[in-house]
Structure formats: C-alpha cells, structure tokens
Motif scaffolding. Structure first.
Motif, short mmCIF file in Angstrom:
data_model
loop_
_atom_site.label_atom_id
_atom_site.label_comp_id
_atom_site.label_asym_id
_atom_site.label_seq_id
_atom_site.Cartn_x
_atom_site.Cartn_y
_atom_site.Cartn_z
N GLY A 34 9.45 -1.14 -10.22
CA GLY A 34 10.16 -0.76 -9.00
C GLY A 34 10.73 -1.95 -8.25
O GLY A 34 11.79 -1.85 -7.62
N LEU A 35 10.03 -3.10 -8.31
CA LEU A 35 10.48 -4.28 -7.56
C LEU A 35 11.32 -5.23 -8.39
O LEU A 35 11.75 -6.26 -7.87
CB LEU A 35 9.26 -5.02 -7.01
CG LEU A 35 8.42 -4.26 -5.98
CD1 LEU A 35 7.23 -5.11 -5.55
CD2 LEU A 35 9.27 -3.88 -4.77
N ALA A 36 11.56 -4.92 -9.67
CA ALA A 36 12.35 -5.81 -10.52
C ALA A 36 13.75 -6.07 -9.96
O ALA A 36 14.22 -7.22 -9.96
CB ALA A 36 12.42 -5.24 -11.94
N PRO A 37 14.48 -5.04 -9.46
CA PRO A 37 15.80 -5.34 -8.88
C PRO A 37 15.73 -6.31 -7.70
O PRO A 37 16.62 -7.15 -7.53
CB PRO A 37 16.30 -3.95 -8.45
CG PRO A 37 15.56 -2.99 -9.29
CD PRO A 37 14.21 -3.59 -9.48
N VAL A 46 -1.78 0.87 -14.20
CA VAL A 46 -0.61 1.72 -14.02
C VAL A 46 0.11 1.40 -12.72
O VAL A 46 1.33 1.33 -12.65
CB VAL A 46 -1.02 3.20 -14.08
CG1 VAL A 46 0.14 4.10 -13.67
CG2 VAL A 46 -1.50 3.55 -15.48
N SER A 47 -0.67 1.17 -11.65
CA SER A 47 -0.07 0.83 -10.36
C SER A 47 0.71 -0.48 -10.44
O SER A 47 1.84 -0.58 -9.94
CB SER A 47 -1.17 0.72 -9.30
OG SER A 47 -0.62 0.32 -8.06
N ALA A 48 0.13 -1.50 -11.11
CA ALA A 48 0.83 -2.77 -11.26
C ALA A 48 2.10 -2.61 -12.07
O ALA A 48 3.15 -3.18 -11.74
CB ALA A 48 -0.10 -3.80 -11.90
N TRP A 82 2.51 -8.27 -4.45
CA TRP A 82 1.06 -8.41 -4.28
C TRP A 82 0.57 -7.69 -3.03
O TRP A 82 -0.56 -7.20 -2.99
CB TRP A 82 0.67 -9.88 -4.25
CG TRP A 82 0.74 -10.51 -5.59
CD1 TRP A 82 1.62 -11.45 -6.03
CD2 TRP A 82 -0.12 -10.22 -6.70
NE1 TRP A 82 1.39 -11.75 -7.35
CE2 TRP A 82 0.31 -11.02 -7.78
CE3 TRP A 82 -1.19 -9.36 -6.88
CZ2 TRP A 82 -0.31 -10.99 -9.02
CZ3 TRP A 82 -1.81 -9.32 -8.13
CH2 TRP A 82 -1.38 -10.13 -9.18
N ARG A 83 1.38 -7.63 -2.00
CA ARG A 83 0.97 -6.87 -0.82
C ARG A 83 0.73 -5.40 -1.18
O ARG A 83 -0.32 -4.82 -0.87
CB ARG A 83 2.05 -6.96 0.27
CG ARG A 83 2.15 -8.32 0.94
CD ARG A 83 3.19 -8.25 2.04
NE ARG A 83 3.45 -9.55 2.63
CZ ARG A 83 4.32 -9.77 3.61
NH1 ARG A 83 5.02 -8.75 4.08
NH2 ARG A 83 4.51 -10.97 4.08
N ILE A 84 1.72 -4.80 -1.83
CA ILE A 84 1.61 -3.37 -2.18
C ILE A 84 0.49 -3.16 -3.20
O ILE A 84 -0.30 -2.20 -3.10
CB ILE A 84 2.95 -2.85 -2.71
CG1 ILE A 84 4.04 -3.02 -1.64
CG2 ILE A 84 2.84 -1.39 -3.11
CD1 ILE A 84 5.41 -2.62 -2.11
N PHE A 85 0.41 -4.07 -4.16
CA PHE A 85 -0.62 -3.93 -5.19
C PHE A 85 -2.01 -4.01 -4.59
O PHE A 85 -2.89 -3.20 -4.91
CB PHE A 85 -0.43 -5.00 -6.26
CG PHE A 85 -1.50 -5.00 -7.30
CD1 PHE A 85 -2.52 -5.94 -7.28
CD2 PHE A 85 -1.51 -4.04 -8.31
CE1 PHE A 85 -3.51 -5.94 -8.22
CE2 PHE A 85 -2.51 -4.03 -9.27
CZ PHE A 85 -3.51 -4.99 -9.22
N LEU A 86 -2.26 -4.97 -3.70
CA LEU A 86 -3.58 -5.12 -3.11
C LEU A 86 -3.92 -3.94 -2.20
O LEU A 86 -5.08 -3.52 -2.12
CB LEU A 86 -3.66 -6.44 -2.34
CG LEU A 86 -3.64 -7.71 -3.22
CD1 LEU A 86 -3.67 -8.95 -2.35
CD2 LEU A 86 -4.81 -7.70 -4.20
#
Length: 316
Positions: free
Chosen positions: A58-61, A50-52, A5-9
C-alpha cells in the motif's frame, strides 16, 4: 519514524493485546493448553506478516514518490514517478508531477531570458572591445611605429619591445572579442565557426581534430549558438582540467537529429561533481529541447554529446 513503521507498530500493538487477552482471561480453556498457545502464537505471527506485506504494497507508491522527489533535477527534465496506488496517493503523485512540469517550464523560461541577456551583453562587450580598445591600441601601434622611425639607435630596441607588447595585447583583445561573440558564426555559419574554434584550441597545446558530416541541414540561429557554446565550453573544460593530448570535435546529422560530440583522451571526470561549466551546458541544451550527456569513455577521457532536433533555419 517512517509511516510504514508507525502503522505497522500500531497494528502489531493491537494484535499483541488481542493475543494477550486470548492467552489470559479471555480463552477457551483454563489453564491454557499448549496446543491453544501454539495456535495463538502462530496466528499472531501470520497476522503480523500479512499486515507488513499489505502495508508494504500500500505504501510503495509513496516510497517511489519520495525517491523521485529526492533525485529530482530540473536540468534533467522528463523524469516522473508512475501514478499508481490508492486514490489519495495517486492524487498526490499527480499533483507532484504537475508541480514539476510547472517548475521545469518556469526554469526554462527564466534561463532563456538570462542566457539571452547574457548573449546580448557579450555582444555589446565584444563590440566595444573591437571598436574602442582595439582601435585605441591600433592607434598606439601606429604612433610607436612613427616614433621608432625617428628614435635614436639606442632607443629603437625599447620601442620595438613596446610595439611587440602592444601588438600582443591587440591580438589578445581580438581573441577575447571573438570568444565573446564569434563573428564567423554570424557570417559563415556553424561549421566554419567550429573549425575556427578547433584551430584556436589547437594553438593552445591541445590537438583538436574536427570532423563534420558532409550533408548538414541549415539550422536556426538559436540552435547554432547553443551547439557552438556547448562545444566551446567542452573544449575549455578539456584544456583546463583534462590534461588531454587529443580531442575529437564532431558534428553529424542522422534522421532529423544533429549530434555534437567532443571526446578527449584525458584523465576523465571520475567521481567529481558537475561544476558550473557542465550545468551551464545543460541549461543551454534545455533551451532547444536537446539531450546532453557527459560520461567517461574507455580507460580514460570524457565524452560530451549533445543531440538536438533539426529545426529549419535561414539558408546560410
């Protein structure tokens, strides 16, 4: 706030500012035409989606690593998160797996030393109970017998009661000594020790039905001791907590794997957390690389299963 959420926001803030600029002074027309506004809003929504999506992938691992760290249990070894993702995340997961390997190895070594010292202390206490306390009570019993022969008639009944109490204490001391260090395990082997264990618990109100395969390989001393202690702890838990009437104690061998199975018809374990007894069984299983499962069966009851690889031992 999670990293996602940090990167998304942050991305959303940038895109909103860009869209605001496009709808404000930086635009292709003034005033903004409805078609242009709709195109910018739709474009903004698509970019956010698309960003989400990209961030989620990318953050799944990292999320899998977080779940693995939360659910890690050194008593259930071998569970490792898959090494995937970008190089930084792959390196982080690899480092975590290496750390977990080292922790499991160190715990297994320390547990082996603790249990080895515990067995040695049990053997020493059992020996002292048998040699010191047992012999003392035997001498007291013989002395009471001589006193009974010379006691007046009105005192013989009291002396007889003292004899019975002493004899009962002597039997209890011997029973405790056998449970601390079963001599039959050293002298006659695992099957005989398990038969004696089943008979002991049968006399305590639970019917234990033993079942042993006819073609069992000779096992090393450590494996035999672990199998015996797990069976002992499982029967003890059944007698204390399960309110069971019947218990099956089975030992079989299939394809190089020896399997110990203790199954009761009691009330089951339900949602109760594992206590010290079950965790102790898991620690012993780790000593010989065995797999232990404790699960409810049928409409009630519990089944404890220990599977261990057959390791060559001296002929019994």
């Amino acid at each position: 706030m999670s990293l996602f959420w940090r990167i998304f926001l942050l991305n959303a803030a940038v895109l909103v500012v860009a869209a605001t600029l496009l709808l404000g002074p930086v635009t292709v027309s003034t005033p903004v035409l409805p078609g242009e506004a709709l195109a910018v809003v739709v474009g903004l929504a698509l970019m956010l989606v698309v960003s989400a999506f990209v961030l989620r992938i990318g953050l799944a691992p990292l999320q899998r690593l977080s779940r693995a760290m939360t659910t890690a249990d050194l008593l259930r070894p071998g569970r490792r998160p898959e090494v995937t993702g970008p190089q930084e995340m792959a390196d982080l997961i690899t480092t975590y797996n290496t750390m977990l390997d080292r922790l499991e190895h160190d715990r297994a070594c320390s547990t082996a030393r603790v249990l080895s010292a515990q067995e040695a202390e049990r053997q020493r206490i059992a020996q002292e109970l048998h040699d010191e306390v047992g012999q003392t009570l035997t001498a007291v019993l013989l002395q009471l017998r001589r006193v009974a022969d010379r006691a007046p008639g009105d005192l013989r009944e009291e002396v007889a009661l003292a004899q019975e109490a002493t004899r009962g204490s002597l039997d209890e001391i011997r029973r405790i000594a056998r449970r601390l260090r079963p001599g039959v395990l050293d002298e006659l082997g695992l099957v005989s020790a398990l038969r004696a264990l089943a008979a002991e618990f049968t006399t305590h109100g639970v019917r234990v039905r033993p079942h042993f395969g006819g073609d069992l390989s000779a096992l090393d001393d450590e494996t035999e001791l672990v199998l015996y202690r797990v069976a002992q702890e499982a029967l003890t838990n059944t007698a204390r907590h399960a309110a069971a009437d019947r218990v099956t104690l089975a030992l079989d061998e299939t394809a190089g794997t020896v399997e110990l199975r203790v199954r009761d018809d009691g009330k089951g374990i339900g949602d109760a957390p594992e206590g010290a007894g079950i965790r102790g069984m898991r620690e012993r299983a780790l000593l010989i690389g065995a797999a232990l499962t404790v699960a409810p069966v049928g409409s009630g009851g519990t089944e404890v299963v220990l599977r261990a690889a057959v390791r060559d031992g001296a002929d019994r």
